[in-house]
Write a protein that holds these residues in place. Sequence first.
Motif, mmCIF file in Angstrom:
data_model
loop_
_atom_site.group_PDB
_atom_site.id
_atom_site.type_symbol
_atom_site.label_atom_id
_atom_site.label_comp_id
_atom_site.label_asym_id
_atom_site.label_seq_id
_atom_site.Cartn_x
_atom_site.Cartn_y
_atom_site.Cartn_z
ATOM 1 N N LEU A 12 0.819 -1.212 0.000
ATOM 2 C CA LEU A 12 0.000 0.000 0.000
ATOM 3 C C LEU A 12 0.852 1.260 0.000
ATOM 4 N N PHE A 13 1.897 1.303 0.814
ATOM 5 C CA PHE A 13 2.757 2.478 0.851
ATOM 6 C C PHE A 13 3.509 2.641 -0.464
ATOM 7 N N PHE A 14 3.954 1.539 -1.078
ATOM 8 C CA PHE A 14 4.631 1.626 -2.370
ATOM 9 C C PHE A 14 3.693 2.220 -3.414
ATOM 10 N N VAL A 15 2.486 1.679 -3.498
ATOM 11 C CA VAL A 15 1.519 2.152 -4.495
ATOM 12 C C VAL A 15 1.100 3.592 -4.204
ATOM 13 N N LEU A 16 0.885 3.920 -2.941
ATOM 14 C CA LEU A 16 0.479 5.271 -2.563
ATOM 15 C C LEU A 16 1.533 6.302 -2.958
ATOM 16 N N PHE A 17 2.780 6.070 -2.562
ATOM 17 C CA PHE A 17 3.815 7.048 -2.856
ATOM 18 C C PHE A 17 4.233 7.013 -4.322
ATOM 19 N N PHE A 18 4.115 5.869 -4.985
ATOM 20 C CA PHE A 18 4.355 5.833 -6.425
ATOM 21 C C PHE A 18 3.320 6.696 -7.139
ATOM 22 N N GLY A 19 2.054 6.536 -6.781
ATOM 23 C CA GLY A 19 0.982 7.303 -7.422
ATOM 24 C C GLY A 19 1.096 8.790 -7.166
ATOM 25 N N ILE A 20 1.326 9.164 -5.921
ATOM 26 C CA ILE A 20 1.465 10.583 -5.592
ATOM 27 C C ILE A 20 2.686 11.164 -6.294
ATOM 28 N N GLY A 21 3.786 10.431 -6.267
ATOM 29 C CA GLY A 21 5.003 10.898 -6.931
ATOM 30 C C GLY A 21 4.828 11.022 -8.430
ATOM 31 N N PHE A 22 4.161 10.051 -9.039
ATOM 32 C CA PHE A 22 3.943 10.085 -10.488
ATOM 33 C C PHE A 22 3.094 11.295 -10.876
ATOM 34 N N ILE A 23 2.023 11.526 -10.151
ATOM 35 C CA ILE A 23 1.136 12.652 -10.460
ATOM 36 C C ILE A 23 1.846 13.993 -10.243
ATOM 37 N N LEU A 24 2.583 14.126 -9.130
ATOM 38 C CA LEU A 24 3.307 15.377 -8.889
ATOM 39 C C LEU A 24 4.391 15.600 -9.938
ATOM 40 N N ASN A 25 5.115 14.548 -10.301
ATOM 41 C CA ASN A 25 6.149 14.681 -11.321
ATOM 42 C C ASN A 25 5.545 15.059 -12.670
ATOM 43 N N MET A 26 4.376 14.517 -12.960
ATOM 44 C CA MET A 26 3.725 14.803 -14.225
ATOM 45 C C MET A 26 3.198 16.245 -14.248
ATOM 46 N N LEU A 27 2.559 16.672 -13.185
ATOM 47 C CA LEU A 27 1.966 18.006 -13.158
ATOM 48 C C LEU A 27 2.999 19.113 -13.022
ATOM 49 N N LEU A 28 4.025 18.888 -12.236
ATOM 50 C CA LEU A 28 5.024 19.927 -11.988
ATOM 51 C C LEU A 28 6.192 19.868 -12.970
ATOM 52 N N ARG A 29 6.180 18.866 -13.856
ATOM 53 C CA ARG A 29 7.214 18.705 -14.884
ATOM 54 C C ARG A 29 8.619 18.636 -14.297
ATOM 55 N N SER A 30 8.744 17.997 -13.177
ATOM 56 C CA SER A 30 10.061 17.736 -12.614
ATOM 57 C C SER A 30 10.092 16.273 -12.209
#
Length: 105
Positions: A12-30
């Motif tokens: 759950l923690f892997f999927v949670l932080f992967f998802g949050i990280g993926f979305i933030l990286n995609m939206l903030l372009r970093s």
Amino acid sequence: MGIVQMFVLSVLFFVLFFGIGFILNMLLRSTWVMAIIFPIVVVLIVDDVSMTSYFTQPGEAFPALVNDLVNLQVVDMVILTIGFIGTIVSGIVIRILRAKGYQMF
């Protein structure tokens, strides 16, 4: 905590932080924004002191944080480490997708 609970929480923690990280990286372009934010999230999870006390009463807040981090159980450290691995994997996936020509936002 049982081994099954630890396994489920780790996934759950892997999927949670992967998802949050993926979305933030995609939206903030970093690529590594969540890997930089992750220690702040760990402090919010582990410590009972409010965030404002780190600025208003640093002499009391930081020793309490160190005490809480030292007193973490091995299971908690494993789960938080796997969450951090999820943020790193999200950065790697974003890099691979960008290298293959996918443009996100």
